[in-house]
Design an enzyme around this catalytic site. Sequence first.
Site, PDB file in Angstrom:
ATOM      1  N   GLU A  96       8.229  -6.526   0.618  1.00 35.01           N
ATOM      2  CA  GLU A  96       7.890  -7.884   0.420  1.00 35.01           C
ATOM      3  C   GLU A  96       9.016  -8.902  -0.217  1.00 35.01           C
ATOM      4  OE1 GLU A  96       4.962  -9.263   0.127  1.00 35.01           O
ATOM      5  OE2 GLU A  96       3.794  -7.624   1.113  1.00 35.01           O
ATOM      6  N   HIS A 144       8.022  -9.387   7.363  1.00 34.87           N
ATOM      7  CA  HIS A 144       7.685  -7.909   7.514  1.00 34.87           C
ATOM      8  C   HIS A 144       8.144  -7.522   8.737  1.00 34.87           C
ATOM      9  CE1 HIS A 144       5.684  -7.151   3.599  1.00 34.87           C
ATOM     10  NE2 HIS A 144       4.739  -8.231   3.864  1.00 34.87           N
ATOM     11  N   HIS A 176       5.664 -15.580   6.566  1.00 33.55           N
ATOM     12  CA  HIS A 176       5.374 -14.346   5.722  1.00 33.55           C
ATOM     13  C   HIS A 176       5.330 -12.866   6.485  1.00 33.55           C
ATOM     14  CE1 HIS A 176       4.165 -12.210   2.038  1.00 33.55           C
ATOM     15  NE2 HIS A 176       3.545 -11.392   2.817  1.00 33.55           N
ATOM     16  N   GLU A 177       4.376 -12.947   7.334  1.00 29.35           N
ATOM     17  CA  GLU A 177       4.159 -11.593   8.085  1.00 29.35           C
ATOM     18  C   GLU A 177       5.581 -11.699   9.174  1.00 29.35           C
ATOM     19  OE1 GLU A 177       2.184  -9.789   7.265  1.00 29.35           O
ATOM     20  OE2 GLU A 177       0.852 -11.098   6.161  1.00 29.35           O
TER      21      GLU A 177
END
Length: 492
Positions: free
Chosen positions: A287, A261, A257-258
């Site tokens: 996101e 980003h 997830h990170e």
Amino acid sequence: MTAFDDLMAFQRDTQALAEIAGRLGWDQETVMPEGAAPQRAEEMAAIENVLHARRIDPRISEWLEAVEASKLTPADAAQIREIRRAQTRALKVPVDLSMAIARATSAAQRKWADARAKDDFTAFCPVLEEIVALRREEAAALANGGDLYDALLDDYEPGASGQDIQTMFDAMRSRLVKLRDAALGSAHQPEKVIGTYPAKKQMKLSAKLARTFGYDLTHGRIDKAVHPFSSGSGLDVRITTRTSDTDPFNCFYSTIHEVGHACYEQNVDRAYLLTPIGRGASMGVHESQSRIYENQLGRSRAFSAWLFDRMQRRFGHAPASDADAFYGTVNRLEKGYIRTESDEVQYNLHVMLRFDLERRLIAGQLDVADLEEAWNARFVTDFGYEVDRAANGVLQDVHWAVGLFGYFPTYSLGNVYAGCLHEALQHDRPDLDVQLAQGNATYATDWLRDKVQRHGALCAPQAVIEGATGKPVSVEPLLAYLEAKFGEIYRL
């Protein structure tokens, strides 16, 4: 030099100082000594004072007035758009208020962590009351008589409104609840996670996953934090994750997830480095990258089969009996309290709860002293069981402690945007699953880099998604994807 050149030179210095402030925030969450918190709050206030002064510097207006619009490239015009927007907002907020917010939110992070560890919302309540009051004051200055919540939301998703978000949630809620109830009530339930997984080995596999999804570790690093996050832009983009010996997915999917980003920030066109458009277009678009990396790619049947094999090699066993069962385990729906640990179906229901409560807080319709009771009552209504403790309820997220009111709905916007992007990606890359099954995520991430990431904030948020997909933004691709995926997993 022209007025535009002078303006951009000034903005690059401003952005460099903002990056330094961001690095202070990263340090505070990862390696800062506990006793340094009061001094760090003053440091953050001081640098905010400098940044605020630069944002309202009268020379900006002079340079903007002197810029010859007819000679601007599309990228130059976008820079001017973002500079005007930042200046307009900064001029509305008194510097003393800006500094007070920076000081209070910096100091609050450690107080929130302490209260969370002790399950004591009462101890944190006065701190949060101060932050809510400061942010309401800021919103009033920004709104100019308009909606307070919209003024704060605009910081994270320019052009969006609370009513837009409400309309989106109204279109999603009933289908998500129906799918959740059907899955949890199904006679077929995927296997639960089994076994233990040493933290050091988790971190090593996390680094492998980060590289697999395109994270450049020569311009980044992976650390551990209570609440995983990504920080920085351009040549220095850092991420954090967390570990649990009995839940390796928490680590792996937080990392992926990170990385979504981080890759967005690393892949913005280097010509935009340290400029107003040299960053993500909005938090919703940001996101969309983290969620599509984590879910549509990372939790796909194809990629999970590859991850199953890697876990067996790394740990000598995996959390399920075989690759097919592993796919179900990776995507298993469970009753739970924590948004960041939630499955794809229930995740947006967690966001809806926060959106409604924070909107009421900013509108003055809910007192901070009543927030825990309101949270717990709403959770029972939405999920059907009671919150067991504050750390699993109102204290679980750091966002309100650091003043991020208006941020939560961008998580769901990101899911909707990701649904639209995934639909287009599948169309353009018909052998996507073949590549993911081989551990080749770059086949997908290169498409995202070209369609979304390299452009930074060149375009408005929805225009970014519509330009990438060729279609208007809609909740339908996300809902159709969820219903098909979990219908298969749960044999509905």
